[in-house]
Write a protein that holds these residues in place. Structure first.
Motif, PDB file in Angstrom:
ATOM      1  N   LYS A   1       0.833  -1.209   0.000  1.00  0.00           N
ATOM      2  CA  LYS A   1       0.000   0.000   0.000  1.00  0.00           C
ATOM      3  C   LYS A   1       0.872   1.266   0.000  1.00  0.00           C
ATOM      4  O   LYS A   1       0.603   2.221  -0.743  1.00  0.00           O
ATOM      5  N   LEU A   2       1.916   1.266   0.834  1.00  0.00           N
ATOM      6  CA  LEU A   2       2.818   2.435   0.888  1.00  0.00           C
ATOM      7  C   LEU A   2       3.465   2.692  -0.470  1.00  0.00           C
ATOM      8  O   LEU A   2       3.572   3.840  -0.919  1.00  0.00           O
ATOM      9  N   HIS A   3       3.901   1.611  -1.117  1.00  0.00           N
ATOM     10  CA  HIS A   3       4.525   1.742  -2.426  1.00  0.00           C
ATOM     11  C   HIS A   3       3.520   2.272  -3.453  1.00  0.00           C
ATOM     12  O   HIS A   3       3.838   3.156  -4.259  1.00  0.00           O
ATOM     13  N   ARG A   4       2.306   1.740  -3.398  1.00  0.00           N
ATOM     14  CA  ARG A   4       1.259   2.185  -4.328  1.00  0.00           C
ATOM     15  C   ARG A   4       0.945   3.671  -4.121  1.00  0.00           C
ATOM     16  O   ARG A   4       0.604   4.389  -5.053  1.00  0.00           O
ATOM     17  N   ASN A   5       1.083   4.123  -2.870  1.00  0.00           N
ATOM     18  CA  ASN A   5       0.801   5.527  -2.566  1.00  0.00           C
ATOM     19  C   ASN A   5       2.011   6.440  -2.759  1.00  0.00           C
ATOM     20  O   ASN A   5       2.000   7.597  -2.349  1.00  0.00           O
ATOM     21  N   GLY A   6       3.095   5.875  -3.344  1.00  0.00           N
ATOM     22  CA  GLY A   6       4.200   6.742  -3.748  1.00  0.00           C
ATOM     23  C   GLY A   6       5.481   6.638  -2.935  1.00  0.00           C
ATOM     24  O   GLY A   6       6.432   7.377  -3.195  1.00  0.00           O
ATOM     25  N   LEU A   7       5.546   5.716  -1.947  1.00  0.00           N
ATOM     26  CA  LEU A   7       6.785   5.588  -1.172  1.00  0.00           C
ATOM     27  C   LEU A   7       7.872   4.957  -2.038  1.00  0.00           C
ATOM     28  O   LEU A   7       7.689   3.882  -2.590  1.00  0.00           O
ATOM     29  N   GLU A   8       8.999   5.643  -2.153  1.00  0.00           N
ATOM     30  CA  GLU A   8      10.126   5.161  -2.967  1.00  0.00           C
ATOM     31  C   GLU A   8      10.949   4.168  -2.147  1.00  0.00           C
ATOM     32  O   GLU A   8      11.445   4.498  -1.080  1.00  0.00           O
ATOM     33  N   LEU A   9      11.080   2.949  -2.669  1.00  0.00           N
ATOM     34  CA  LEU A   9      11.764   1.900  -1.908  1.00  0.00           C
ATOM     35  C   LEU A   9      13.141   1.546  -2.460  1.00  0.00           C
ATOM     36  O   LEU A   9      13.857   0.741  -1.858  1.00  0.00           O
ATOM     37  N   GLU A  10      13.511   2.148  -3.581  1.00  0.00           N
ATOM     38  CA  GLU A  10      14.820   1.843  -4.163  1.00  0.00           C
ATOM     39  C   GLU A  10      15.934   2.237  -3.193  1.00  0.00           C
ATOM     40  O   GLU A  10      15.927   3.326  -2.622  1.00  0.00           O
ATOM     41  N   GLY A  11      16.863   1.295  -2.974  1.00  0.00           N
ATOM     42  CA  GLY A  11      17.974   1.564  -2.070  1.00  0.00           C
ATOM     43  C   GLY A  11      17.641   1.406  -0.598  1.00  0.00           C
ATOM     44  O   GLY A  11      18.498   1.618   0.258  1.00  0.00           O
ATOM     45  N   GLN A  12      16.404   1.056  -0.299  1.00  0.00           N
ATOM     46  CA  GLN A  12      15.982   0.873   1.098  1.00  0.00           C
ATOM     47  C   GLN A  12      16.092  -0.600   1.505  1.00  0.00           C
ATOM     48  O   GLN A  12      15.811  -1.491   0.693  1.00  0.00           O
ATOM     49  N   SER A  13      16.485  -0.850   2.744  1.00  0.00           N
ATOM     50  CA  SER A  13      16.403  -2.225   3.260  1.00  0.00           C
ATOM     51  C   SER A  13      15.137  -2.318   4.110  1.00  0.00           C
ATOM     52  O   SER A  13      14.881  -1.455   4.961  1.00  0.00           O
ATOM     53  N   VAL A  14      14.346  -3.359   3.830  1.00  0.00           N
ATOM     54  CA  VAL A  14      13.033  -3.517   4.461  1.00  0.00           C
ATOM     55  C   VAL A  14      12.907  -4.937   5.018  1.00  0.00           C
ATOM     56  O   VAL A  14      13.271  -5.900   4.344  1.00  0.00           O
ATOM     57  N   VAL A  15      12.389  -5.043   6.230  1.00  0.00           N
ATOM     58  CA  VAL A  15      12.066  -6.355   6.803  1.00  0.00           C
ATOM     59  C   VAL A  15      10.581  -6.374   7.141  1.00  0.00           C
ATOM     60  O   VAL A  15      10.076  -5.464   7.816  1.00  0.00           O
ATOM     61  N   CYS A  16       9.882  -7.397   6.657  1.00  0.00           N
ATOM     62  CA  CYS A  16       8.481  -7.623   7.024  1.00  0.00           C
ATOM     63  C   CYS A  16       8.437  -8.780   8.024  1.00  0.00           C
ATOM     64  O   CYS A  16       9.018  -9.847   7.768  1.00  0.00           O
TER      65      CYS A  16
END
Length: 361
Positions: free
Chosen positions: A301-316
């Motif tokens: 949802k965050l990505h769909r709403n425009g959050l840029e994730l390139e170069g980010q490290s993410v843990v779910c």
């Protein structure tokens, strides 16, 4: 050959409230896999996306990390039993650790609101199960009242030892990645987990085991979103039973984690949860329980709403196994089971409908 699991009490002893009198019990909790994403990372443009598989704990959910410490401290204090209210996973964990150390476990569950896999565990481990004609929040106030009247230890996340144990998952993430991720996405129900992960990251940072701190991105189901709404929800509704909670015990801790980390607590719809649940199973090979998909749904949802994730490290954080709620998969995942006659021609005919390229050789 791998070594014997030492459990979280031994492994992280210096960060936990344990002493010489604390029994070092374990069922092999902790050391859960951190698995890199294959499919979703490409769709989101995020090169470093990981899933922390807490369903690989002994009873199939993250609850074991806190339960082992809560039960160890109950034993140390001479408690005559443990009691909890539960939407399922806490009851399974309490029952297992109660059986392990041979003290009686009593669990209060909302009648008809607990996934069959979780209830089966509590029954198998010999817990005394009381089905309350009410919701989780009512069950918790009853459990609290009983624990005050009798020599029983309440092992819900209002017990501070539960949160202390659960923070060890944050330690493991840093130990594995070498630092904290940029973003940590996590489902929010009773809100103990987001509270304890933040505590773990802060403590590791203070001990100079991590250079950075993550933004805590918590997600509640739309029909059970008291923190987002800013007020309790008297009749919470969502397909994700583990986060169907209208008045979280760790509300204050969750908002503190959000505010101090510069993160958010937002909602995801049941449809978004279901889409993420299916994607995890069919796209990543990870079968999680519905509530576990809320963190993944939130990231999408965050990505769909425009959050840029390139170069980010993410843990779910994948909080529990899909095997906790097998009926849910049967109901919501439309995959055909086709009956065929027990002969090669019938199997071949069925295969030809889905396999291209013809026979080998």
């Amino acid at each position: 050959m791998g070594g014997m699991s030492q459990g979280v009490l031994r492994k992280y002893r210096e960060y936990l409230p344990v002493g010489d009198g604390t029994p070092m019990i374990t069922l092999g909790e902790g050391d859960t896999p951190l698995v890199r994403s294959n499919k979703l990372s490409q769709e989101l443009g995020c090169s470093e996306l990981y899933f922390k598989l807490e369903g690989c704990n002994p009873t199939g959910s993250f609850k074991d990390r806190g339960m082992v410490l809560a039960v160890a401290k109950a034993l140390e204090e001479g408690s005559q039993g443990i009691i909890c209210a539960s939407t399922g996973n806490t009851s399974a964990s309490a029952a297992a650790y109660g059986a392990r150390v041979e003290i009686p476990a009593t669990v209060l569950v909302p009648q008809g609101d607990v996934a069959i896999g979780k209830l089966a565990q509590a029954r198998a481990h010999g817990a005394r199960i009381l089905a309350i004609n009410g919701n989780f929040d009512q069950a918790l106030s009853l459990a609290r009242a009983v624990a005050e009247m009798y020599p029983l230890t309440l092992v819900n996340s209002v017990n501070p030892n539960r949160l202390e144990g659960q923070k060890t998952a944050a330690f493991e993430i840093v130990d594995e990645l070498g630092d904290a991720p940029d973003l940590l996405c996590i489902p929010v129900g009773n809100a103990g987990n987001i509270t304890s992960y933040w505590r773990g990251f802060v403590e590791y940072h203070a001990a100079e085991r991590a250079k950075t701190l993550p933004k805590m991105m918590g997600f509640q189901a739309q029909g059970a979103a008291p923190i987002v709404l800013g007020q309790p929800v008297p009749d919470p509704t969502t397909v994700a039973s583990a986060i169907r909670i209208g008045n979280p015990a760790s509300w204050e801790g969750a908002t503190k984690a959000r505010d101090e980390s510069g993160g958010i607590i937002d909602t995801v719809s049941d449809d978004e949860i279901l889409d993420a649940y299916r994607l995890m199973a069919a796209g990543e090979g990870i079968f999680c329980e519905p509530a576990s998909a809320a963190g993944v749904a939130g990231l999408i949802k965050l990505h769909r709403n425009g959050l840029e994730l390139e170069g980010q490290s993410v843990v779910c954080i994948i909080t529990g196994s899909g095997l906790k709620d097998p009926e849910f998969a049967v109901k919501f995942i439309k995959s055909e089971v086709r009956e065929v006659s027990p002969n090669l021609e019938a199997v071949e005919a069925a295969l030809l409908m889905s396999v291209s390229g013809g026979r080998k050789g």
